[in-house]
Design a protein around this motif. Structure first.
Motif: not given
Length: 204
Positions: A65-87
């Motif tokens: 069994p496995a666990i994974a996360d995808d996390s990041g930061i979403c900035v309002d003024a950038l329309g939610g960017a960086p989002g999934v491309r935070s790293a």
């Protein structure tokens, strides 16, 4: 014996945080790198979809069994960017410093500094699990211009939490784990794991 669970991440910061978060639970967390498993592709635009892809990848190659996360930061003024491309906001193989510098340059002069961290956590019992356990949480804050604090990683030195009047990097690791997006997600995940018959059994 403890139930073994593969962590589908090679990020050193995440490994430290997950190891701390899992200490109270009867689960042996095994980083995928210890098993020679490379990082999975993350081609999707949603955190949940990327987390699921990573969990299935690690489970398939480990037969665990496995666990994974995808996390990041979403900035309002950038329309939610960086989002999934935070790293990789500043490009492939970029550093935290590169990502933060790009973020601050894009926000220069903008008065809207609202942002939130997102954490999507997925657990699969096997690679083809048709009913994975899924949690997604948010942690609200603001982006500041000057780095503060020595803890955490990523955007933490610039992520100010008004409720605590500190950045994420100024919070102690224990405090951050109690209130962060990842800490919240793990609490919710554990509530589900405790009710799941599969995780009531232990590995032989």
């Amino acid at each position: 014996m403890k139930r073994r669970l593969v962590l589908a991440s090679n990020n050193a910061g995440k490994l430290r945080e997950f190891a701390q978060l899992f200490k109270p639970f009867a689960i042996e967390l095994i980083p995928q790198g210890q098993l020679g498993i490379s990082a999975a592709e993350e081609p999707f635009d949603r955190f949940i979809d990327n987390a699921l892809a990573k969990a299935r990848h690690a489970s398939k190659l480990s037969s665990l069994p496995a666990i994974a996360d995808d996390s990041g930061i979403c900035v309002d003024a950038l329309g939610g960017a960086p989002g999934v491309r935070s790293a990789r906001f500043a490009g492939e193989h970029c550093s935290d410093t590169d990502n933060n510098q790009k973020l601050l340059s894009l926000l220069a002069g903008d008065l809207n500094r609202k942002a939130h961290y997102v954490c999507a956590l997925v657990v699969v019992r096997e690679a083809d699990d048709p009913n994975p356990i899924v949690v997604e949480t948010h942690w609200d804050g603001e982006i500041i211009d000057e780095a503060r604090g020595q803890h955490g990683f990523g955007y933490d030195p610039y992520f100010y939490v008004p409720e605590h009047q500190m950045t994420a990097a100024e919070l102690s690791p224990e405090r951050k784990n109690a209130i962060s997006h990842r800490g919240q997600a793990l609490v919710q995940l554990m509530e589900q794991l405790e009710k799941d018959p599969f995780f009531q059994k232990t590995d032989d």
